[in-house]
Design a protein around this motif. Structure first.
Motif, PDB file in Angstrom:
ATOM      1  N   ALA A  84      11.883  22.439 -12.922  1.00 42.30           N
ATOM      2  CA  ALA A  84      13.237  22.048 -13.420  1.00 42.30           C
ATOM      3  C   ALA A  84      13.141  21.133 -14.421  1.00 42.30           C
ATOM      4  CB  ALA A  84      14.141  22.009 -12.029  1.00 42.30           C
ATOM      5  N   PHE A  85      12.285  20.045 -13.806  1.00 36.46           N
ATOM      6  CA  PHE A  85      12.365  18.841 -14.804  1.00 36.46           C
ATOM      7  C   PHE A  85      11.919  19.125 -16.052  1.00 36.46           C
ATOM      8  CE2 PHE A  85      10.141  15.035 -16.475  1.00 36.46           C
ATOM      9  CZ  PHE A  85      11.010  14.167 -16.196  1.00 36.46           C
ATOM     10  N   ARG A  90      17.456  17.864 -14.875  1.00 41.47           N
ATOM     11  CA  ARG A  90      17.030  16.629 -13.768  1.00 41.47           C
ATOM     12  C   ARG A  90      17.612  16.659 -12.547  1.00 41.47           C
ATOM     13  NH1 ARG A  90      15.136  12.746 -18.352  1.00 41.47           N
ATOM     14  NH2 ARG A  90      13.787  14.407 -19.278  1.00 41.47           N
ATOM     15  N   GLY A  91      18.999  16.940 -12.285  1.00 44.65           N
ATOM     16  CA  GLY A  91      19.738  17.202 -11.205  1.00 44.65           C
ATOM     17  C   GLY A  91      18.703  17.871 -10.150  1.00 44.65           C
TER      18      GLY A  91
ATOM     19  N   LEU B 392      24.848  29.142 -18.708  1.00 49.24           N
ATOM     20  CA  LEU B 392      25.449  28.976 -17.462  1.00 49.24           C
ATOM     21  C   LEU B 392      24.471  29.746 -16.401  1.00 49.24           C
ATOM     22  CD1 LEU B 392      29.179  29.680 -17.509  1.00 49.24           C
ATOM     23  CD2 LEU B 392      28.165  27.574 -16.683  1.00 49.24           C
ATOM     24  N   ILE B 393      24.234  30.766 -16.724  1.00 48.80           N
ATOM     25  CA  ILE B 393      23.028  31.609 -15.934  1.00 48.80           C
ATOM     26  C   ILE B 393      21.877  30.765 -15.558  1.00 48.80           C
ATOM     27  CG2 ILE B 393      21.595  33.683 -15.518  1.00 48.80           C
ATOM     28  CD1 ILE B 393      23.649  35.325 -17.305  1.00 48.80           C
ATOM     29  N   GLU B 394      21.306  30.196 -16.512  1.00 44.50           N
ATOM     30  CA  GLU B 394      20.024  29.201 -16.305  1.00 44.50           C
ATOM     31  C   GLU B 394      20.494  28.165 -15.287  1.00 44.50           C
ATOM     32  OE1 GLU B 394      17.962  28.111 -19.833  1.00 44.50           O
ATOM     33  OE2 GLU B 394      17.189  26.187 -18.834  1.00 44.50           O
ATOM     34  N   ARG B 395      21.635  27.402 -15.623  1.00 45.94           N
ATOM     35  CA  ARG B 395      21.771  26.077 -14.853  1.00 45.94           C
ATOM     36  C   ARG B 395      22.092  26.779 -13.397  1.00 45.94           C
ATOM     37  NH1 ARG B 395      26.578  22.800 -17.837  1.00 45.94           N
ATOM     38  NH2 ARG B 395      26.202  24.409 -19.104  1.00 45.94           N
ATOM     39  N   ALA B 396      22.829  27.795 -12.991  1.00 44.34           N
ATOM     40  CA  ALA B 396      23.035  28.260 -11.910  1.00 44.34           C
ATOM     41  C   ALA B 396      21.846  28.688 -11.040  1.00 44.34           C
ATOM     42  CB  ALA B 396      24.057  29.484 -12.105  1.00 44.34           C
ATOM     43  N   CYS B 397      20.954  29.252 -11.850  1.00 41.54           N
ATOM     44  CA  CYS B 397      19.745  29.644 -11.244  1.00 41.54           C
ATOM     45  C   CYS B 397      18.980  28.336 -10.831  1.00 41.54           C
ATOM     46  CB  CYS B 397      18.714  30.140 -12.126  1.00 41.54           C
ATOM     47  SG  CYS B 397      19.242  32.121 -12.394  1.00 41.54           S
ATOM     48  N   SER B 402      17.177  24.742  -6.529  1.00 40.39           N
ATOM     49  CA  SER B 402      16.911  23.319  -6.151  1.00 40.39           C
ATOM     50  C   SER B 402      17.570  23.168  -4.548  1.00 40.39           C
ATOM     51  CB  SER B 402      17.556  22.565  -6.887  1.00 40.39           C
ATOM     52  OG  SER B 402      19.030  22.599  -6.815  1.00 40.39           O
ATOM     53  N   PHE B 403      18.663  24.042  -4.195  1.00 34.38           N
ATOM     54  CA  PHE B 403      19.182  23.693  -2.952  1.00 34.38           C
ATOM     55  C   PHE B 403      18.249  24.619  -1.898  1.00 34.38           C
ATOM     56  CE2 PHE B 403      23.020  22.505  -4.963  1.00 34.38           C
ATOM     57  CZ  PHE B 403      23.225  21.276  -4.069  1.00 34.38           C
ATOM     58  N   ALA B 404      17.917  25.830  -2.347  1.00 31.95           N
ATOM     59  CA  ALA B 404      16.805  26.522  -1.547  1.00 31.95           C
ATOM     60  C   ALA B 404      15.423  25.908  -1.206  1.00 31.95           C
ATOM     61  CB  ALA B 404      16.452  27.898  -2.169  1.00 31.95           C
TER      62      ALA B 404
END
Lengths: 262, 447
Positions: A84-85, A90-91, B392-397, B402-404
């Motif tokens: 992700a980074f 970043r979040g 939006l899709i990329e951000r959602a993924c 990150s939560f998983a």
């Protein structure tokens, strides 16, 4: 000259003090008949190591044990957040990177079989989370700095070695893997344009699959039938491509040193 | 809308075209490899290349830090010698200013030597719309102008053209065929361009550096065209980006040592021209008028930001020659003006180009090659965060992911699910599987 380069690589991840301590313990062990105190290290398997290259991680553990270390595997570890980074999120990166902070202690050195993840933890993670730096080493640089001599499991075997960009440029580790491979008996056949990236680059491989695959093809074309690398990302890319093309075997350095490259 | 704007997806589309062009791939590999080796050879010759790089970085950073003072000093020096200096905020202002100077000079023919800034503000089209003929005199740029194309490399613009391509283009000018042999091609281009040098009313050049404390313009070239363009026509217009300044001739010497070596492996380019003012009383040649147009076009917005060092760039192209992405995509994929890592950093800072920071595997070869040590790949990483504009899709993924992976239990659960869903993954991960096999996930190390 080789030695100097390795030390530079280690300094980049701030390990001189720890290395001195492990020398000291080794020195004392020779004088005591008591069971040797094995210095402890923590293993960071990395997400790709854990999920895709579990054998390479197991081989890394055997190498560290053969080098005289007791290896801890912190159970809470997940990933350093680099995917992700490097994609600019970043979040999300911070959320995942915090698992690293929770899992690892600062009491013993951390060793990872991945130059890229070591570079992330050493150079980016502390800034991202606002925490102190970690004493983290890429596996081969740590082994070479501790004068580890691998078993001769590659006598006469011709291999190519692919430098991971982050390992070579961000950590400065270029010589250690080659020295260890040669010490295991392998003949290291240089890659043409060894400076070029294999095309993985995390999300780059997905965002620009066409360029990424073309880059892998250039790398594979110049390789010996066995291509060794110390980064699971590069191996995922090169092995994934070669199984569709020329069948070059992409082998992790830890496996090549513990059980032979072929 | 700026000439630098680049719509999302354009990089990938153009790169795919480039990958399909076998000749282009060979040309890119050969040219970038040759230039890279030349630079490494030239750097090796120096006793202390790292010291020189550090001095170059320092000289450039100082010039940028004191930019306002340097521009003021430079302006005073040029004006005191009878030249004119104009500061233009954007492309529109820059084009208008140059067009006005040309009109006042009753220009019909304008000769140009290589200038990326004039590409950036699309000067040629503006002057042509005003009824002037504009001819590029750098051989590579001339070839591209005949082809109606844009430079694909900052130092060797026609990197992608073959001798056969050039023969056809040059024959089109005067209707006489020419053999695709280097000597014959250059001889023919020379004959054609000689007429331009002799008949041009106005000469337009760029500038590699502007020296603040002497008011001098420094232009380096290997063809000598910059000298002819800046000395034969009645009027000489210099167009430069706001960041081209060095403070002193000593700083210039440091930068020149780095520029030639890093661009082409030359200790010094064939011609290094220093111009300080127009023709003086008693002199027999040189232009009667000298106009210096300093273009901002977004550059000053970088000052005081983390990206300020990008203004230190000396445009040597070393980063292009080591970039594994540029080596495959070619210059056109980045857009019409700046390509390679320097373009991927600079363009998103000056215009709207959310694709470009992702045109990199972050391998760091560019940073290693930069003679003034600009942290190019760090900038690419920062730009992905600051200007990446993910879907939006990329951000959602990434948020889901990150939560998983935010604790080991969820990680185990999510990776177990992925393992079960491998056949589905193979279908959905087309961007990976179209060229590569997916690994079979069998057992995690931790199990």
């Amino acid at each position: 000259m080789h030695r100097g380069s390795i030390n530079r690589g280690l300094t980049a991840a701030s390990g001189d003090a720890r290395r001195a301590e492990s020398y000291y313990i080794g020195f004392m062990n020779r004088f005591n008949n008591a069971p040797p105190i094995r210095p402890r290290v923590q293993l960071f398997a990395t997400c790709l190591g854990d999920l895709v290259f579990p054998r390479a991680v197991a081989d890394a553990v055997s190498l560290l044990e053969a080098a005289g270390f007791a290896v801890d595997f912190p159970r809470g570890q997940v990933c350093c957040g680099q995917p992700a980074f490097n994609a600019g999120h970043r979040g999300a990166a911070a959320r995942v990177a915090r698992t690293f902070v929770r899992a690892f202690s600062r009491d013993t050195p951390i060793i990872a079989p991945s130059g890229s993840c070591v570079a992330m933890v050493a150079h980016q993670l502390p800034k991202l989370l606002g925490v102190a730096g970690y004493e983290i080493f890429e596996l081969s640089s740590f082994l070479a700095a501790n004068d580890f001599v691998p078993i001769r499991c590659n006598t006469g075997v011709v291999v190519s070695y692919h430098d991971s960009c982050h390992m070579a440029r961000d950590l400065g580790v270029r010589d250690a893997p080659r020295i260890l491979l040669e010490a295991s008996g392998a003949v290291v056949q240089p890659l043409p344009r060894a400076d070029l990236c294999c095309g993985f680059g995390g999300t780059f491989a997905i965002r620009h699959p066409e360029i990424s695959v073309a880059m892998a093809d250039d790398k594979l074309q110049g390789s010996a039938p066995t291509l060794v690398s110390a980064d699971p990302g590069c191996l995922l890319q090169l092995g994934g491509r070669s199984s569709r093309t020329n069948g070059v075997r992409a082998v992790h350095l830890a496996t090549a040193l513990a059980r032979g490259a072929t | 809308m700026s000439s630098l704007d680049r719509s999302a997806g354009a990089f990938r589309t153009r790169a795919i075209e480039a990958l399909g062009d076998e000749h282009l791939q060979l040309a890119l590999d050969a040219a970038t490899g040759r230039l890279r080796d030349a630079r490494l050879g030239a750097w090796q010759e120096l006793d202390a290349v790292e010291d020189l790089r550090e001095r170059g970085r320092e000289a450039r950073s100082r010039a940028i830090a004191n930019l306002d003072r340097n521009v003021k000093l430079f302006t005073e020096r040029v004006t005191s010698r009878g030249g004119h200096v104009y500061r233009c905020a954007d492309a529109t202002e820059g084009r208008a200013r140059i067009a006005t100077i040309c009109r006042q000079a009753n220009a019909r023919l304008v000769a140009k030597s290589k200038s990326m800034v004039t590409e950036e503000i699309e000067l040629n089209a503006a002057l042509e719309a005003d009824g002037m003929a504009v001819i590029e005199t750098d051989l590579g740029e001339y070839i591209l102008q005949l082809a109606g194309e844009h430079p694909a490399h900052i130092v060797v613009p026609a990197i992608e053209k073959t001798a056969a391509d050039v023969a056809i283009l040059l024959a089109g000018v005067d209707g006489e065929a020419v053999e695709p042999v280097l000597e014959q091609l250059t001889a023919k281009a020379r004959r054609q361009l000689r007429e331009v040098f002799l008949n041009a009313d106005v000469g337009v050049t760029g500038a590699n550096f502007a020296v603040a404390d002497t008011g001098s313009i420094c232009i380096v070239s290997n063809e000598g065209n910059a000298r002819l363009v800046s000395s034969l026509p009645r009027v000489h217009i210099v167009v430069l980006g706001l960041e081209r300044f060095v403070e002193t001739t000593q700083d210039l010497a440091v930068c020149l040592q780095l520029l030639g070596r890093s661009a082409t492996g030359q200790r010094l380019t064939t011609y290094t021209t220093l111009i300080t003012g127009p023709r003086r009383t008693g002199e027999e040649d040189g232009p009667l008028e000298l106009h210096v147009v300093i273009l901002d076009n977004g550059r000053s917005s970088l000052r005081g930001t983390r990206y300020e060092e990008m203004l230190n760039c000396i445009r040597c192209g070393a980063c292009l020659n080591v970039c594994p992405i540029y080596r495959k995509s070619g210059g056109g994929a980045y857009g019409p003006v700046y390509s390679g890592p320097l373009g991927a950093v600079l363009v998103p800072l000056l215009a709207h180009a959310p694709d470009l920071p992702h045109a990199s595997s972050l391998c760091g070869a560019c940073t290693e090659a930069c003679p003034v040590k600009i942290p190019l790949h760090d900038y690419l990483l920062e730009l992905r965060h600051d200007h990446g504009e993910p879907s939006l899709i990329e951000r959602a993924c990434f948020i889901l992911w990150s939560f998983a992976w935010s604790n080991p239990t969820l990680y185990r659960l999510s990776t177990a699910l992925v393992r079960l869903g491998q056949p589905v993954a193979t279908l959905t991960a087309k961007r990976w599987t179209s060229g590569r096999a997916l690994p079979r996930l069998v057992r995690r190390y931790r199990d």
